[in-house]
Design a protein around this motif. Structure first.
Motif, mmCIF file in Angstrom:
data_model
loop_
_atom_site.group_PDB
_atom_site.id
_atom_site.type_symbol
_atom_site.label_atom_id
_atom_site.label_comp_id
_atom_site.label_asym_id
_atom_site.label_seq_id
_atom_site.Cartn_x
_atom_site.Cartn_y
_atom_site.Cartn_z
ATOM 1 N N LYS A 15 3.939 -17.348 -13.205
ATOM 2 C CA LYS A 15 5.168 -16.579 -13.030
ATOM 3 C C LYS A 15 4.859 -15.121 -12.704
ATOM 4 C CE LYS A 15 9.345 -15.304 -15.522
ATOM 5 N NZ LYS A 15 10.157 -15.523 -16.702
ATOM 6 N N THR A 16 3.890 -14.533 -13.413
ATOM 7 C CA THR A 16 3.508 -13.149 -13.171
ATOM 8 C C THR A 16 2.982 -12.969 -11.748
ATOM 9 O OG1 THR A 16 2.966 -12.883 -15.495
ATOM 10 C CG2 THR A 16 2.051 -11.265 -13.982
ATOM 11 N N GLY A 17 2.156 -13.907 -11.297
ATOM 12 C CA GLY A 17 1.621 -13.834 -9.949
ATOM 13 C C GLY A 17 2.701 -13.928 -8.887
ATOM 14 N N ILE A 18 3.682 -14.783 -9.128
ATOM 15 C CA ILE A 18 4.778 -14.945 -8.171
ATOM 16 C C ILE A 18 5.640 -13.682 -8.133
ATOM 17 C CG2 ILE A 18 6.916 -16.216 -7.734
ATOM 18 C CD1 ILE A 18 5.470 -18.679 -8.957
ATOM 19 N N ARG A 19 5.944 -13.130 -9.312
ATOM 20 C CA ARG A 19 6.842 -11.970 -9.386
ATOM 21 C C ARG A 19 6.210 -10.702 -8.817
ATOM 22 N NH1 ARG A 19 10.726 -10.542 -9.159
ATOM 23 N NH2 ARG A 19 11.430 -9.531 -11.037
ATOM 24 N N LYS A 20 4.874 -10.675 -8.690
ATOM 25 C CA LYS A 20 4.230 -9.543 -8.031
ATOM 26 C C LYS A 20 4.598 -9.504 -6.556
ATOM 27 C CE LYS A 20 0.060 -9.163 -10.837
ATOM 28 N NZ LYS A 20 -1.397 -9.399 -10.838
#
Length: 120
Positions: A15-20
């Motif tokens: 999720k963190t990687g996508i939201r970046k």
């Protein structure tokens, strides 16, 4: 660490990687999806103004779904969110799978949103 916690940690990293990379702007807001065991939730968010423009979920009685945790229900939610987005004047979105794999119910929701007229 037990299996459930490991799964949650891995999803959080995805999720963190996508939201970046995926953000919602006024021109192209973010279509975010949440998949629980029994329901699906989708909302279109303008991150610049921190506003939720439209939302739809399988928990709504107005959609008239007989079952809520399957691909048919996810596709119906996708069509409903696309219809509500058109009423709000939104045609293009960025798809945020929220750390979930693009498979099964998440893919069905995206397919329903595309059939409803959203571009992403």
């Amino acid at each position: 660490m037990n299996r459930e916690k490991q799964k949650a940690v891995r999803r959080g990293r995805r999720k963190t990687g996508i939201r970046k990379r995926v953000t919602g702007t006024p021109d192209q807001p973010r279509l975010t999806v949440y998949r629980s065991l029994n329901h699906m939730y989708a909302q279109i968010v303008d991150d610049m103004n921190q506003k939720t423009l439209v939302a739809a979920s399988s928990a709504e009685k107005s959609l008239g779904l007989s079952t809520t945790g399957n691909k048919e229900a996810a596709k119906a939610i996708g069509k409903a969110i696309a219809e509500r987005a058109k009423e709000a004047g939104v045609t293009r979105v960025s798809f945020d799978r929220n750390g979930f794999l693009y498979h099964g119910r998440v893919a069905a929701l995206a397919e329903g949103a595309r059939e409803g007229g959203l571009e992403f």
